[in-house]
Design an enzyme around this catalytic site. Sequence first.
Site, PDB file in Angstrom:
ATOM      1  N   ASP A 166     -12.286  -5.812   1.015  1.00 24.69           N
ATOM      2  CA  ASP A 166     -11.537  -7.034   0.712  1.00 24.69           C
ATOM      3  C   ASP A 166     -12.378  -8.045  -0.079  1.00 24.69           C
ATOM      4  OD1 ASP A 166      -9.163  -6.239   1.809  1.00 24.69           O
ATOM      5  OD2 ASP A 166      -9.421  -7.308   3.695  1.00 24.69           O
TER       6      ASP A 166
ATOM      7  N   GLY B 105     -10.571 -11.206   9.343  1.00 24.16           N
ATOM      8  CA  GLY B 105     -11.137 -10.002   8.776  1.00 24.16           C
ATOM      9  C   GLY B 105     -11.340 -10.086   7.272  1.00 24.16           C
TER      10      GLY B 105
ATOM     11  N   ASN C 161     -11.370  -2.350   6.413  1.00 24.45           N
ATOM     12  CA  ASN C 161      -9.994  -2.328   5.906  1.00 24.45           C
ATOM     13  C   ASN C 161      -9.573  -0.945   5.431  1.00 24.45           C
ATOM     14  OD1 ASN C 161     -11.367  -2.202   3.415  1.00 24.45           O
ATOM     15  ND2 ASN C 161      -9.854  -3.498   2.389  1.00 24.45           N
TER      16      ASN C 161
ATOM     17  N   SER D  47       0.791  -1.229   0.000  1.00 25.16           N
ATOM     18  CA  SER D  47       0.000   0.000   0.000  1.00 25.16           C
ATOM     19  C   SER D  47       0.828   1.287   0.000  1.00 25.16           C
ATOM     20  CB  SER D  47      -0.953   0.019   1.194  1.00 25.16           C
ATOM     21  OG  SER D  47      -1.830  -1.078   1.155  1.00 25.16           O
TER      22      SER D  47
ATOM     23  N   GLY E 244      -2.750 -12.908  -4.969  1.00 21.34           N
ATOM     24  CA  GLY E 244      -2.969 -11.842  -4.009  1.00 21.34           C
ATOM     25  C   GLY E 244      -2.654 -10.475  -4.593  1.00 21.34           C
TER      26      GLY E 244
ATOM     27  N   GLY F 164      -9.952 -19.689   6.005  1.00 29.26           N
ATOM     28  CA  GLY F 164      -9.800 -18.430   6.703  1.00 29.26           C
ATOM     29  C   GLY F 164     -11.109 -17.714   6.931  1.00 29.26           C
ATOM     30  N   ALA F 165     -11.334 -17.303   8.184  1.00 27.60           N
ATOM     31  CA  ALA F 165     -12.535 -16.542   8.535  1.00 27.60           C
ATOM     32  C   ALA F 165     -12.174 -15.362   9.426  1.00 27.60           C
ATOM     33  CB  ALA F 165     -13.552 -17.449   9.234  1.00 27.60           C
TER      34      ALA F 165
ATOM     35  N   LYS G  20      -8.237  -5.834  11.420  1.00 28.06           N
ATOM     36  CA  LYS G  20      -9.450  -5.448  10.691  1.00 28.06           C
ATOM     37  C   LYS G  20     -10.714  -5.585  11.538  1.00 28.06           C
ATOM     38  CE  LYS G  20      -7.406  -6.497   6.228  1.00 28.06           C
ATOM     39  NZ  LYS G  20      -7.480  -7.252   4.966  1.00 28.06           N
TER      40      LYS G  20
END
Length: 264
Positions: free
Chosen positions: A110, A137, A95, A24, A244, A134-135, A74
Site C-alpha cells: 500500500d 493498515g 495486504n 480487485s 484512490g 489515518g494510521a 491488514k
Amino acid sequence: MELTLNGSTRVYFVVGDPIAQVKSPEGMTAAFQAAGINGVCLPAHVAPDDLADWAAGIRKMKNADGLMVTVPHKIAFAGLCDEISDTARFLNTVNVVRFSENGWHGEMFDGRAQVEALLKNGAVLQGKKAVQAGAGGAGTAIAHALVTAGVSELAIVETDVQRRDSLIERLNSLGRAKVYAGTSDPSGFDIVVNATPLGMKAGDPLPFDGDKLTAEMFVGDVVTYPDTAWITKARAQGCRVSTGLDMYAAVRDLMADFLLQKAV
C-alpha cells in the site's frame, strides 16, 4: 477479454469488511488471465471476529493460491501468515499473501503504491512537508513509504492516540524525517493525504478542513472512487490530486507480480 473458468482454475480472494467497494476481483482476474494464468479473484466478506476461522478454512483449499487483504484486516492478517517481509514486519501489516508449499508469505504494498501514484501524478516528495490522516493498515504503510521517499516532515492525524503515537515512535527511530502528531488543519503542508476510509459512504466528513487547502498543495486519497468528496474539494481549491483509483492501479500491478512470483 475471454475468461477461462473451469475445474482447473486457480482461486484467489480479496477479503475485507465491507467488500462491495473493492476493484480487485475484476482487475486482478484480468491481470491473471492476461499473464496466461487460469486464475480468478473472488470477493470474501468476512467480519473481524470470523477472520481466523475463515483463514483456517482457506488453508485447506488445494486450488487456492493467494489472497489480497483490505480494511479492516491488514493488521490482523499479519499474524496469520507463516512468513512476512521485512517491510510488513516493521509495519505489522500485510495486504497480499502468496500461498506455497512452504506456507503463507505476506507482503505490504500500500505504501509503495501510494508513493508511486503521487509521483506519477506530479507530486514532489523529497524535502517536502506532508500530513496524513489515518494510521491503520494502509495508513501505517503509506506513512512509512512517505518517510522513506524523502519527506522532511510528516504529521499524522489519527483518533486512536496509542496507535498514532506508536507509529510516530517507530518512524522517528528510522532517523529519516521528523514525524509528529498533526491536526485536521492542513495549513503549511505541501502534501496532504487521506489514508482513512472517509469518503466510502455518502455524508462522510472530510479528513481535513478542506477550506484550508491551497493550490500549492498536492492531495492524495486511498478511497477507490474517482471523485470522493475529498478529491472534489481539493480540485475545487485548485490542488493537483492523486486519487484512490491511481493508487489501486499501482498496487494491483505490484500484487499481481508478487502473486505470480515475479520480481517486485
